[in-house]
Write an enzyme that holds these catalytic residues in place. Structure first.
Site: not given
Ligand code: PGA
Length: 253
Positions: A102, A215
């Site tokens: 991100e 996830s």
């Molecule tokens: P998520 O995010 O478990 O919500 O998929 C994981 C992360 O971005 O570290």
């Protein structure tokens, strides 16, 4: 042969959490951790910066570690809105996530910048969790190992050790989507990462923790954590409440 590596279960709260509810969840987690006389894994929470100080108090004596979600490469200076690794250490952090997809996507961070941030973390005495992972398009074009290999080469600096560096493999398409790679795919990528780290850092590379992220939830954690060369998880959505996070921690503890 895979070395025995102490697992790490890390919660990345991202831009989520207001004080009263966040403290309640952290305290619940801390209470459960305090009941573990000899936890078999390390547990980490990476809240937004506004919650570092109150969480530091709330988890005291629980062996839950605290981490930041990003840091600037410089120790201090005119960088509005940024936070340095030294500041994170000063707030009680032992870890910092760098190069999360991100950050790479939303802030255009290059692997060179990620490397500088990881070095800053090491300078401040923090462990850097360096994230790598391919996008959906890259995966569909069969470029997963090429992309991950390049991110590893460019994001990890000389001087990375088993103690100061953790690598998190997070396929971008699996983050927050409910989709996960098959265990065979995770095994393949983690074996590739391990081989690369071993080639470059020798024994230190064998001992570095490799987390899977994307996830992870209570229902899939056990099978993912059982994969060779998976030494823990980086958990987003399912780390926000103790009720969701604790069953994941329990797969390793
Ligand atoms: P998520 O995010 O478990 O919500 O998929 C994981 C992360 O971005 O570290």
């Amino acid at each position: 042969m895979a070395a025995k590596v102490r697992p790490l279960i890390a919660g990345n709260w991202k831009m989520n959490g207001l004080k009263s509810a966040a403290l309640r969840e952290a305290k619940k987690l801390a209470t459960r951790m305090r009941k573990q006389s000899r936890p078999g894994c390390d547990v980490l929470l990476c809240p937004p910066s506004t919650l570092l100080a109150p969480l530091h108090m709330a988890i005291k004596g629980s062996r839950i570690a605290l981490g930041g979600q990003d840091c600037h490469a410089a120790a201090s200076g005119a960088h509005t809105g940024d936070i340095s690794a030294e500041m994170l250490a000063d707030a009680g952090c032992g870890y910092v996530i760098v190069g999360h997809s991100e950050r790479r996507a939303d802030h255009g961070e290059s692997s060179g910048q990620v490397r500088a941030k990881a070095l800053a973390a090491h300078r401040a005495g923090l462990r850097a969790i360096i994230c790598v992972g391919e996008t959906d398009g890259e995966r569909k074009r069969g470029q997963t190992l090429t992309v991950v290999g390049k991110q590893l080469t460019d994001s990890l600096a000389k001087g990375c050790t088993a103690r100061n560096t953790i690598v998190a493999y997070e396929p971008v398409w699996a983050i927050g989507t409910g989709l996960t790679p098959t265990v065979d795919d995770v095994a393949q990528v983690h074996a590739f990462i391990r081989a690369r780290l071993r080639g470059r850092f020798q024994d230190q590379g064998l001992g570095m923790r490799l987390l899977y992220g994307g996830s992870v939830k209570a229902s899939n954690a056990a099978e993912l954590m059982a994969v060779e060369n998976v030494n823990g998880a980086l958990v987003g959505g399912a780390s926000l409440t103790a009720g969701d996070f604790w069953p994941i921690v329990k797969t390793c503890i």
